[in-house]
Design an enzyme around this catalytic site. Structure first.
Site, PDB file in Angstrom:
ATOM      1  N   ARG A  57       0.876  -1.268   0.160  1.00  0.00           N
ATOM      2  CA  ARG A  57      -0.179  -0.141   0.224  1.00  0.00           C
ATOM      3  C   ARG A  57       0.687   1.409   0.043  1.00  0.00           C
ATOM      4  O   ARG A  57       0.315   2.285  -0.185  1.00  0.00           O
ATOM      5  CB  ARG A  57      -0.885  -0.010   1.067  1.00  0.00           C
ATOM      6  CG  ARG A  57      -1.973  -1.027   0.831  1.00  0.00           C
ATOM      7  CD  ARG A  57      -2.694  -1.044   2.354  1.00  0.00           C
ATOM      8  NE  ARG A  57      -3.677  -2.192   2.301  1.00  0.00           N
ATOM      9  CZ  ARG A  57      -4.123  -2.904   3.625  1.00  0.00           C
ATOM     10  NH1 ARG A  57      -3.535  -2.614   4.609  1.00  0.00           N
ATOM     11  NH2 ARG A  57      -4.716  -3.923   3.509  1.00  0.00           N
ATOM     12  N   ARG A 100     -16.599  -7.868   5.174  1.00  0.00           N
ATOM     13  CA  ARG A 100     -15.432  -7.280   5.792  1.00  0.00           C
ATOM     14  C   ARG A 100     -15.747  -6.087   6.306  1.00  0.00           C
ATOM     15  O   ARG A 100     -16.559  -5.316   6.212  1.00  0.00           O
ATOM     16  CB  ARG A 100     -14.387  -6.807   4.457  1.00  0.00           C
ATOM     17  CG  ARG A 100     -13.073  -6.223   5.106  1.00  0.00           C
ATOM     18  CD  ARG A 100     -12.151  -5.834   4.028  1.00  0.00           C
ATOM     19  NE  ARG A 100     -11.120  -5.261   4.529  1.00  0.00           N
ATOM     20  CZ  ARG A 100      -9.868  -5.570   4.867  1.00  0.00           C
ATOM     21  NH1 ARG A 100      -9.657  -6.773   5.190  1.00  0.00           N
ATOM     22  NH2 ARG A 100      -8.777  -4.734   5.303  1.00  0.00           N
ATOM     23  N   GLY A 101     -15.414  -5.866   7.835  1.00  0.00           N
ATOM     24  CA  GLY A 101     -15.785  -4.941   8.401  1.00  0.00           C
ATOM     25  C   GLY A 101     -14.629  -4.085   8.629  1.00  0.00           C
ATOM     26  O   GLY A 101     -13.395  -4.469   9.046  1.00  0.00           O
ATOM     27  N   LEU A 102     -15.064  -2.919   8.444  1.00  0.00           N
ATOM     28  CA  LEU A 102     -13.843  -1.741   8.604  1.00  0.00           C
ATOM     29  C   LEU A 102     -14.259  -0.598   9.183  1.00  0.00           C
ATOM     30  O   LEU A 102     -15.643  -0.417   9.810  1.00  0.00           O
ATOM     31  CB  LEU A 102     -13.620  -1.037   7.189  1.00  0.00           C
ATOM     32  CG  LEU A 102     -13.264  -2.126   6.230  1.00  0.00           C
ATOM     33  CD1 LEU A 102     -13.059  -1.516   5.059  1.00  0.00           C
ATOM     34  CD2 LEU A 102     -11.671  -2.713   6.511  1.00  0.00           C
ATOM     35  N   LYS A 103     -13.391   0.361   9.986  1.00  0.00           N
ATOM     36  CA  LYS A 103     -13.750   1.684  10.508  1.00  0.00           C
ATOM     37  C   LYS A 103     -13.585   2.516   9.517  1.00  0.00           C
ATOM     38  O   LYS A 103     -12.461   2.920   9.134  1.00  0.00           O
ATOM     39  CB  LYS A 103     -12.744   1.763  11.858  1.00  0.00           C
ATOM     40  CG  LYS A 103     -13.247   0.777  12.904  1.00  0.00           C
ATOM     41  CD  LYS A 103     -12.138   0.960  14.143  1.00  0.00           C
ATOM     42  CE  LYS A 103     -12.524   0.106  15.390  1.00  0.00           C
ATOM     43  NZ  LYS A 103     -11.510   0.483  16.283  1.00  0.00           N
ATOM     44  N   LEU A 104     -14.489   3.368   9.117  1.00  0.00           N
ATOM     45  CA  LEU A 104     -14.567   4.655   8.189  1.00  0.00           C
ATOM     46  C   LEU A 104     -15.008   5.814   8.812  1.00  0.00           C
ATOM     47  O   LEU A 104     -14.974   6.742   8.022  1.00  0.00           O
ATOM     48  CB  LEU A 104     -15.395   4.075   7.023  1.00  0.00           C
ATOM     49  CG  LEU A 104     -14.825   2.795   6.018  1.00  0.00           C
ATOM     50  CD1 LEU A 104     -15.629   2.689   5.031  1.00  0.00           C
ATOM     51  CD2 LEU A 104     -13.496   3.078   5.539  1.00  0.00           C
ATOM     52  N   ASP A 105     -15.486   5.865  10.150  1.00  0.00           N
ATOM     53  CA  ASP A 105     -15.579   7.082  10.469  1.00  0.00           C
ATOM     54  C   ASP A 105     -14.399   8.143  10.632  1.00  0.00           C
ATOM     55  O   ASP A 105     -14.788   9.403  10.918  1.00  0.00           O
ATOM     56  CB  ASP A 105     -16.413   6.921  12.052  1.00  0.00           C
ATOM     57  CG  ASP A 105     -17.880   6.502  11.964  1.00  0.00           C
ATOM     58  OD1 ASP A 105     -18.356   6.550  10.816  1.00  0.00           O
ATOM     59  OD2 ASP A 105     -18.284   6.127  12.990  1.00  0.00           O
ATOM     60  N   LYS A 106     -13.484   7.428  10.759  1.00  0.00           N
ATOM     61  CA  LYS A 106     -12.200   8.510  11.063  1.00  0.00           C
ATOM     62  C   LYS A 106     -10.923   7.830  10.249  1.00  0.00           C
ATOM     63  O   LYS A 106     -10.575   6.602  10.596  1.00  0.00           O
ATOM     64  CB  LYS A 106     -11.901   8.575  12.356  1.00  0.00           C
ATOM     65  CG  LYS A 106     -11.093   9.579  12.781  1.00  0.00           C
ATOM     66  CD  LYS A 106     -10.978   9.943  14.187  1.00  0.00           C
ATOM     67  CE  LYS A 106     -10.026  10.844  14.708  1.00  0.00           C
ATOM     68  NZ  LYS A 106      -9.925  11.538  15.893  1.00  0.00           N
ATOM     69  N   SER A 117      -8.318  -9.775   2.707  1.00  0.00           N
ATOM     70  CA  SER A 117      -8.770 -10.660   3.678  1.00  0.00           C
ATOM     71  C   SER A 117     -10.059 -10.469   3.887  1.00  0.00           C
ATOM     72  O   SER A 117     -10.711  -9.115   4.437  1.00  0.00           O
ATOM     73  CB  SER A 117      -7.958 -10.804   4.855  1.00  0.00           C
ATOM     74  OG  SER A 117      -8.378 -11.840   5.727  1.00  0.00           O
ATOM     75  N   GLU A 153     -11.487 -18.056   6.100  1.00  0.00           N
ATOM     76  CA  GLU A 153     -10.973 -16.862   5.598  1.00  0.00           C
ATOM     77  C   GLU A 153     -10.758 -16.895   3.957  1.00  0.00           C
ATOM     78  O   GLU A 153     -10.073 -17.773   3.701  1.00  0.00           O
ATOM     79  CB  GLU A 153      -9.759 -16.220   6.053  1.00  0.00           C
ATOM     80  CG  GLU A 153      -9.209 -14.941   5.629  1.00  0.00           C
ATOM     81  CD  GLU A 153      -7.697 -14.749   6.201  1.00  0.00           C
ATOM     82  OE1 GLU A 153      -7.288 -13.424   5.902  1.00  0.00           O
ATOM     83  OE2 GLU A 153      -7.051 -15.476   6.902  1.00  0.00           O
TER      84      GLU A 153
END
Length: 591
Positions: A414, A471-477, A501, A538
């Site tokens: 990345r 897939r779970g993500l944190k996108l608030d910040k 993943s 997975e």
């Protein structure tokens, strides 16, 4: 001849010790005492040099406890000696120090009388006076100063240990950190460490839970018992935001301090589904074990009714991480439970990425050896045989990636900052480099070959019929407009430059859930037995996977509840769905 779990030492000698991931684990063969041992590290984050020194050791000569037969996680303690009989709880009793050595009272002199009466410690004054008696080990090796404090008004007693490095340890200051006779509170058998402080004002605070009988069948063998004596280590908090020279417990029974790190010992209050990250606050009552037992060596019953189910590491950086309590690591313990004896049979290390996604667990336990042939007589049991399985270098690269290589590789792909030293060590250990000081071109080429091997190993796995993954993500910040920092965005097409993943099994809760549809011919593969932890559900996608955003459904919109009801959520997630802020429906593009 040593017999360990039914296998002779001759058989065990033929077993090649398994590869264990880095992190402090140590596997030893039997020593002169004939005992086998292994140590598992706890998921403890490093602080400014002062973090709890705890681990999970095993000894084949150990007894039963909160971690099953042979396993223990002992904190510093001082106890009454029981090898010569039951303590009398008077001046005739002997004490055992933190290192197990018998303590003797220090001689009293004119310049240093012993005992003395104290009304204060430093600048801290006490509401009552204390009789303070100095002790020292019978055989000196640690050179610490040990003081036994007894309140002259209420009779409360505790120990103060001045270490040779300047650290101060307080043991059994409150009743929560003392093992005492429930029928006679003054009969304290053991004092547990409750707080430590360095000369620089850094603190560690230990919390304990007292047995309360929750979820225990009080009939039959449990009828009429007093179970309240036992203490279980519950939390270890450290990294105080503001330094303080004095012990917090001098003035408060429960320090109101901003801690940056908390190590939580969970006894079933939070759920043990590996797909669901546990909450910081306990949600249920703790679970009862199937093989409760009692200790009577102190003259009263100490009833053990609990098993530690997992150890959790939380960080508390609300401004930086966007939430008050962030789970970063987890040691999940699995037991072979029965009413006779409970044994720890597996331990999984789970790490959580910065976006909240759970990495595949690492199996920290040695797989059991094959059964040995029966010794003598006519036996129908066939002799065990070792199967030699050869793996390609590509599959080996993929397996190592799933265990611990993912963090370095994905950061590198990345373009993020990555631990270059660790990357070089990985390439060197996997024979992709021949020197630990490669040129930039050599390093770049080695990384390219290593990544290609991982991708080839992935593509060699069989195709699947799965049509949806999560897939779970944190996108608030950062803000949703950034979508994902690791993605390259082209209109509504996003390209994940790293390995992606996902889970085809269940969606575990986070503020954003990616609901990803798959078309026939996609390049995602179930790792299954190739994963470091066998059978992990997975699905991994190769670098530069293209995904098309079809819709973003935010919380509060008309379609949100309907879309949420269609997701296959984790079993323990139903009470936590209010964390979900949006669902992003996506589709993997095959070209």
């Amino acid at each position: 001849m040593l017999i360990l779990n039914g296998f002779s030492s001759a058989t065990l000698a033929l077993i090649t010790p398994p590869f264990l991931p880095k992190g402090g684990k140590a596997l030893s063969q039997s020593g002169p005492d004939g005992l086998a041992s292994i140590t598992l590290p706890l998921p403890i984050s490093a602080e400014r040099g002062f973090a709890p020194a705890l681990a999970l050791p095993y000894s084949s000569g150990g007894g039963n406890g909160p971690f099953g037969v042979g396993w223990s996680c002992a904190t510093m303690s001082i106890a009454r000696r029981t090898s010569h009989g039951v303590p009398q709880y008077n001046d005739s009793d002997e004490f055992l120090g933190p290192d197990g050595e018998v303590l003797v009272q220090t001689l009293s002199t004119g310049d240093a009388p012993n005992p003395v009466t104290c009304f204060a410690y430093g600048d801290v004054s006490f509401p009552q006076s204390y009789t303070v008696t100095r002790y020292q080990p019978r055989t000196e090796s640690s050179f610490y100063r040990l003081e036994y404090w007894v309140g002259n008004s209420n009779g409360d007693d505790f120990w103060l240990l001045h270490d040779s490095n300047g650290i101060l340890h307080l043991l059994g200051k409150t009743a929560a950190a003392r093992l005492s006779d429930p029928q006679a509170a003054s009969h304290t058998a053991q004092w547990l460490v409750e707080e430590s402080v360095t000369p620089a004002g850094e603190h560690i605070y230990y919390s304990y839970l007292a047995e309360n009988g929750d979820n225990v069948d009080l009939n039959g063998n449990e009828a009429g018992r007093d179970r309240s004596a036992m203490r279980y280590l519950s939390k270890v908090q450290y990294g105080n935001a503001t330094p303080a020279a004095d012990l917090y417990l001098w003035t408060s029974a429960t320090p109101a301090v901003q801690w940056l790190f908390t190590l939580v010992f969970d006894y079933g209050e939070r759920g043990v589904d590996p797909q669901v990250p546990p909450a910081f606050t306990a949600q249920n009552s703790w679970l009862a074990r199937q093989d409760p037992f009692s200790l009577y060596n102190y003259g009263f019953e100490i009833r053990l009714l609990r098993l530690c189910r997992q150890v959790l590491m939380f960080h508390h950086f609300p401004d930086e991480l966007g939430e008050a309590d962030t789970l970063v690591s987890r040691l999940l313990l699995e037991y072979d439970e029965n009413p006779i004896r409970t044994q720890l049979c597996a331990a999984r290390t789970l790490a959580y990425e910065g976006d909240g996604y759970r990495r595949a667990p690492v199996n920290n336990m040695m797989p059991p050896p094959p059964p040995p042939p029966m010794m003598g007589g006519n036996s129908s049991r066939p002799k065990s045989k070792w199967a030699i399985v050869e793996e390609s270098k590509q599959i080996q690269a993929l397996r190592y990636y799933s265990a611990q290589g993912y963090s370095v590789i994905n950061k590198y792909l990345r373009g993020d900052d990555y631990p270059e030293t660790q990357a070089k060590e990985t390439l060197l250990s996997r024979d992709y480099l021949s020197t630990n000081e490669p040129s930039d071109e050599e390093f770049k080429n080695a990384m390219s070959v290593y990544i290609n091997d991982i991708a080839e190993g992935l593509s060699s796995l069989p195709e699947t019929d799965h049509r949806v993954v999560y897939r779970g993500l944190k996108l608030d910040k950062p803000a949703l407009s950034d979508v994902l920092k690791e993605y390259t965005t082209i209109v509504n097409i996003i390209i994940d430059k790293a390995f992606m993943s996902t889970s085809p099994d269940k969606a575990w809760i986070n503020d954003t859930i990616l609901n990803i549809y798959l078309e026939k011919g996609h390049k995602g593969r179930i790792l299954g037995d190739v994963a470091h932890f066998k059978g992990e559900a997975e699905m991994l996608f190769p670098p530069n996977t293209k995904l098309k955003i079809e819709s973003i459904v935010n919380c509060g919109s008309q379609d949100f509840a309907s879309q949420l009801s269609k997701l296959r959520l984790s079993d323990d997630a139903t009470a936590d769905t209010n964390r979900i802020k949006r669902i992003i429906n996506m589709r993997v593009l095959n070209s």
